[in-house]
Scaffold this motif. Structure first.
Motif, short mmCIF file in Angstrom:
data_model
loop_
_atom_site.label_atom_id
_atom_site.label_comp_id
_atom_site.label_asym_id
_atom_site.label_seq_id
_atom_site.Cartn_x
_atom_site.Cartn_y
_atom_site.Cartn_z
N GLN A 151 49.84 46.81 39.36
CA GLN A 151 49.62 47.60 38.15
C GLN A 151 49.75 46.78 36.87
O GLN A 151 49.49 47.29 35.78
CB GLN A 151 50.63 48.75 38.10
N MET A 152 50.14 45.52 37.00
CA MET A 152 50.26 44.64 35.83
C MET A 152 48.90 44.03 35.53
O MET A 152 48.19 43.57 36.42
CB MET A 152 51.28 43.54 36.09
N ASP A 153 48.53 44.01 34.26
CA ASP A 153 47.22 43.47 33.85
C ASP A 153 47.32 41.97 33.60
O ASP A 153 47.27 41.50 32.45
CB ASP A 153 46.72 44.20 32.61
N PHE A 154 47.45 41.20 34.70
CA PHE A 154 47.44 39.75 34.57
C PHE A 154 46.04 39.28 34.19
O PHE A 154 45.04 39.76 34.73
CB PHE A 154 47.88 39.08 35.86
N ILE A 155 45.97 38.33 33.27
CA ILE A 155 44.68 37.82 32.82
C ILE A 155 44.24 36.68 33.74
O ILE A 155 44.99 35.75 34.00
CB ILE A 155 44.77 37.33 31.36
N ALA A 156 43.02 36.79 34.23
CA ALA A 156 42.47 35.76 35.12
C ALA A 156 40.97 35.66 34.87
O ALA A 156 40.38 36.48 34.17
CB ALA A 156 42.75 36.11 36.58
N GLY A 157 40.35 34.64 35.47
CA GLY A 157 38.91 34.47 35.32
C GLY A 157 38.55 33.81 34.00
O GLY A 157 39.32 33.05 33.42
N LEU A 158 37.38 34.14 33.48
CA LEU A 158 36.90 33.56 32.23
C LEU A 158 37.68 34.12 31.05
O LEU A 158 37.80 35.35 30.91
CB LEU A 158 35.41 33.87 32.06
N VAL A 159 38.22 33.25 30.21
CA VAL A 159 38.99 33.68 29.04
C VAL A 159 38.54 32.89 27.83
O VAL A 159 37.95 31.81 27.94
CB VAL A 159 40.51 33.46 29.24
N CYS A 160 38.83 33.44 26.65
CA CYS A 160 38.61 32.70 25.40
C CYS A 160 39.53 31.48 25.40
O CYS A 160 40.74 31.60 25.60
CB CYS A 160 38.93 33.60 24.21
N ASP A 161 38.96 30.31 25.16
CA ASP A 161 39.76 29.08 25.21
C ASP A 161 40.70 28.96 24.03
O ASP A 161 41.62 28.15 24.05
CB ASP A 161 38.83 27.86 25.23
N CYS A 162 40.51 29.82 23.02
CA CYS A 162 41.34 29.73 21.83
C CYS A 162 42.52 30.71 21.84
O CYS A 162 43.60 30.38 21.37
CB CYS A 162 40.49 29.97 20.59
N CYS A 163 42.31 31.92 22.39
CA CYS A 163 43.39 32.91 22.35
C CYS A 163 43.75 33.48 23.71
O CYS A 163 44.74 34.20 23.84
CB CYS A 163 43.04 34.06 21.40
N GLY A 164 42.93 33.21 24.74
CA GLY A 164 43.27 33.65 26.08
C GLY A 164 42.81 35.04 26.46
O GLY A 164 43.07 35.49 27.57
N THR A 165 42.13 35.75 25.57
CA THR A 165 41.67 37.09 25.91
C THR A 165 40.57 37.00 26.97
O THR A 165 39.77 36.06 26.95
CB THR A 165 41.17 37.84 24.66
N PRO A 166 40.51 37.94 27.92
CA PRO A 166 39.48 37.87 28.97
C PRO A 166 38.08 38.10 28.42
O PRO A 166 37.89 38.88 27.48
CB PRO A 166 39.90 38.98 29.94
N LEU A 167 37.11 37.41 29.01
CA LEU A 167 35.71 37.52 28.61
C LEU A 167 34.86 37.91 29.81
O LEU A 167 35.21 37.60 30.96
CB LEU A 167 35.22 36.18 28.05
N PRO A 168 33.74 38.58 29.58
CA PRO A 168 32.84 38.92 30.69
C PRO A 168 32.13 37.66 31.20
O PRO A 168 31.90 36.72 30.44
CB PRO A 168 31.86 39.91 30.06
N GLY A 169 31.79 37.67 32.47
CA GLY A 169 31.07 36.54 33.04
C GLY A 169 31.94 35.65 33.90
O GLY A 169 33.13 35.91 34.10
#
Length: 239
Positions: A34-52
């Motif tokens: 249930q934890m929203d761990f960030i993985a996959g493609l992310v913004c290289d500047c702030c770490g927010t997840p990106l599509p693709g």
């Protein structure tokens, strides 16, 4: 025998829900899912997840393209919502200081790509009156645990708050930047240690990035070669 007895009396429990787990400072399977761990493609500047898909080249979110950041790279371990938000708030305002240990492990996992040998780790500072009221700086607890886990130098008082700022809850991005203008500076006794070094700034939550921007600008003005950021949770726009 003593340790075994303690395990029987105080078995390891999930840091979120309190269910029994196999090791200390861990999440149970349910809470982990249930934890929203960030993985996959992310913004290289702030770490927010990106599509693709991650193609191996740096990608950037709309916010970082619209407002260039003074730091070069950044990562976040969690999205600041739901169960992750409750855990962060418990750590920040509920005296759950033991959460610094697992949180730092999650941050190390998320930020491994931006860590470099010889970098200096420092927390975003609290004003002394806010620190006195809260009794601890959650960012400093995270940065200490993270520096130990990565075998990096830690300077907990690298930055100081020169003036007290208003609580930023409910403020828009422009209000946050105006509120923090000139509020953070490098401690004079650490200027030489900072010169030509890469600094890793650590905080618990990134919203607009105003606090981290002011902190990064202070480091660069004092002679740092580069600044990177690593946060426990990132407030991201709904997709």
């Amino acid at each position: 025998m003593f340790q075994s007895a303690l395990r029987l009396i105080y078995p390891p429990r999930c840091v979120s829900c309190g269910e029994m787990v196999e090791r200390d400072f861990a999440l149970c399977m349910t809470c982990w899912g249930q934890m929203d761990f960030i993985a996959g493609l992310v913004c290289d500047c702030c770490g927010t997840p990106l599509p693709g898909e991650d193609g191996g080249t740096p990608e950037y979110c709309d916010d970082c393209l619209a407002r260039p950041r003074p730091w070069s790279r950044g990562r976040a371990a969690l999205l600041y919502r739901d169960k992750a938000r409750k855990l962060v708030l418990s750590f920040k305002h509920g005296d759950r200081t033991e959460l610094a240990r697992p949180a730092a492990e999650w941050m190390l996992r998320a930020g491994r790509a931006i860590l470099t040998p010889g970098m200096v780790v420092a927390p975003v500072p609290l004003h002394r009156w806010r620190l006195l009221r809260r009794r601890y700086n959650q960012a400093a607890l995270l940065s200490q645990a993270l520096a130990e886990g990565a075998s990096l130098a830690h300077i907990p008082d690298l930055l100081i708050r020169r003036r007290k700022t208003r609580v930023q809850d409910g403020m828009g991005a422009e209000q946050r930047f105006a509120n923090l203008a000139g509020a953070i500076a490098v401690h004079p006794r650490h200027r030489e240690r900072l010169r030509d070094r890469t600094v890793l700034l650590v905080d618990d939550v990134m919203t607009s990035g105003a606090t981290l921007s002011v902190a990064a600008e202070a480091c660069l003005a004092a002679g740092a070669k580069e600044v990177r950021i690593l946060v426990l949770a990132r407030v991201a726009k709904a997709s």
